[in-house]
Design an enzyme around this catalytic site. Sequence first.
Site, PDB file in Angstrom:
ATOM      1  N   LYS A   1      -2.668   0.668  20.071  1.00  0.00           N
ATOM      2  CA  LYS A   1      -2.437   0.690  18.560  1.00  0.00           C
ATOM      3  C   LYS A   1      -3.795   0.005  17.906  1.00  0.00           C
ATOM      4  CE  LYS A   1       1.469  -0.826  16.683  1.00  0.00           C
ATOM      5  NZ  LYS A   1       1.823   0.019  15.696  1.00  0.00           N
TER       6      LYS A   1
ATOM      7  N   ASP B   1      10.180  -7.137  11.973  1.00  0.00           N
ATOM      8  CA  ASP B   1      10.239  -5.904  11.819  1.00  0.00           C
ATOM      9  C   ASP B   1      10.947  -5.282  12.939  1.00  0.00           C
ATOM     10  OD1 ASP B   1       9.796  -3.673  10.031  1.00  0.00           O
ATOM     11  OD2 ASP B   1       7.577  -3.244  11.007  1.00  0.00           O
TER      12      ASP B   1
ATOM     13  N   GLY C   1       1.057   5.233  10.525  1.00  0.00           N
ATOM     14  CA  GLY C   1       1.407   4.789   9.370  1.00  0.00           C
ATOM     15  C   GLY C   1       0.562   4.253   8.466  1.00  0.00           C
ATOM     16  N   GLY C   2       1.056   3.485   7.464  1.00  0.00           N
ATOM     17  CA  GLY C   2      -0.157   2.700   6.499  1.00  0.00           C
ATOM     18  C   GLY C   2      -0.948   1.779   7.220  1.00  0.00           C
ATOM     19  N   MET C   3      -0.672   1.059   8.547  1.00  0.00           N
ATOM     20  CA  MET C   3      -1.513   0.043   9.138  1.00  0.00           C
ATOM     21  C   MET C   3      -2.275   0.563   9.852  1.00  0.00           C
ATOM     22  SD  MET C   3       1.172  -3.055   9.102  1.00  0.00           S
ATOM     23  CE  MET C   3       2.355  -2.656  10.185  1.00  0.00           C
TER      24      MET C   3
ATOM     25  N   VAL D   1      -1.022   4.899  16.534  1.00  0.00           N
ATOM     26  CA  VAL D   1      -0.724   4.543  17.967  1.00  0.00           C
ATOM     27  C   VAL D   1      -1.022   5.947  18.803  1.00  0.00           C
ATOM     28  CG1 VAL D   1       1.098   4.011  19.747  1.00  0.00           C
ATOM     29  CG2 VAL D   1       1.325   3.067  17.235  1.00  0.00           C
TER      30      VAL D   1
ATOM     31  N   ILE E   1       0.477   9.534  18.934  1.00  0.00           N
ATOM     32  CA  ILE E   1       1.975   9.594  19.045  1.00  0.00           C
ATOM     33  C   ILE E   1       2.582   8.840  17.695  1.00  0.00           C
ATOM     34  CG2 ILE E   1       2.036   9.788  21.637  1.00  0.00           C
ATOM     35  CD1 ILE E   1       2.498   6.989  21.589  1.00  0.00           C
ATOM     36  N   GLY E   2       1.961   8.486  16.994  1.00  0.00           N
ATOM     37  CA  GLY E   2       2.398   7.330  15.812  1.00  0.00           C
ATOM     38  C   GLY E   2       1.469   7.287  14.616  1.00  0.00           C
TER      39      GLY E   2
END
Length: 511
Positions: free
Chosen positions: A42, A139, A22-24, A27, A19-20
Amino acid sequence: MTVATGRMVAGRYELSTLIGQGGMGQVWTAYDRRLDRRVAVKLLRPDKVAGQEADELRRRFMRECRVTAQVDHPGLVTVHDAGSEGEELFLVMQYVDGADLSDHLAEHDPYPWQWTVAVAAQLCAVLSAVHAVPIVHRDLKPRNVMVKQDGTVTVLDLGVASVMDTDTTRLTHTGSPIGSPAYMAPEQAMGGAVGPYTDLYALGVLMHELLSGEVPFAGSTALGVLHRHLYEPPLPVRRIRPEVPEALEALVLRLLAKDPQHRPASAQEVYEDLAQLLPARGTPTGAPLDPTRPFLRPHTPWPDRARTPAPQPAPVAPAPPVAEKPDVAAAVDEVKRLLGEGRITQAVDILGAILPAAAEQHGEHSPVVRTLRKQYAATLMDDGQYRRALPELRRLADERAAEAGQADPQSLRYRYEAAQCLEQLGEPAAALAEYRALLPYYQNQYVSGDPQLAHEVRRRIGHLLLALGDRPAAHDTLARLVLDVERLQGPGHPMALEVRRTLQWLGQVRG
């Protein structure tokens, strides 16, 4: 990183849907096989974060998860589990059924200003609880805020940004800021000390975006965005939407003040201003994802037709236990065992409870009590309980100074740790004053000279000056520091490289 659907994490959480990403990390929705419930997982890769050792990041990650799990607020996502598996770190959280605020805004354009007020008020309630710990989110942005079906708001990723950040700077080896530049306060992006005021700036950006449809400062590069954050005034939202109340526009402009000292003093203060603009109590429309609903009819069931449960008989209170005289020696052994197992929070509770008994048995100034108090302060620091650690450290510093003098290294160390607490508590001016008072002792080789610690104090002074908006003084402090570090440690020393990057970034923005 590639993760397959159906993979089992920690032998318990079965990954279902991505569902998500990114660079890190990623999720996923997942199923907790042990409790048969849906969760969110995550997955983070330490080796994807520039400038940090993987082992150190794992340690920071577990500490931040432990600290954030202590924050009890309905507007904060619940942390169920955390750990590491192979090269990855994992964080298991409650699954939130709703839409993230970015999608919510896209689906309701223009966003009703009353909804902005309701979202911001709920976020202030969360931030107030978080800052009391103290924790800085670092953040806050629409993608980290969920609007649930009943209109309540849930904040995600508390502590994760802190782990991915370093203690010293938000800059990577390439000179780019880590995180989301559009929502990043100037002092945060410049590598200055962060505090509650940093989250309040991000809240101002978020509110501006909800009201106007755009973030106040955008650009094609991170450097361009930062330059606008530092030097351009935000466009007042009433020029775009005249129906927005003047008081709401004024609050957003205060939150977006360049100097942290000119922003509201706390999330509580912002909430009080927003409370004047919240909708009066009334009947909710019944539509899902309406953030005004919690204020229209607080604490009502969802859906509204939910049946009222039958009253339950009051429980009979058990008789209070008979107090026993605590065994100090046994408690100390138990604390050692708990610390060895990484159970820091439980060790803190035992130390706090045993100190009065130890003082009664051995005397307030006895070596036993002094040792316990030192352990208590150190454990509070390790547990992130800076508000409780500060008076203990000050007491230890004063007692040691009275015995051995103001220049005693141990007394100075306690004062240094107290200054760190002030920094973490979001009191940059007080922390700066304490570091400045300590610096002459560390620079005097005939007293308690410690060049490396003196360099660290000077670095912290520079970053606090950045946080306080005094960029010329910060630049001067850091420029002199880097020359001294290079002369003593060589140009390849990590602190020299780091300060050089900060100065380069600061020079680019100034230019």
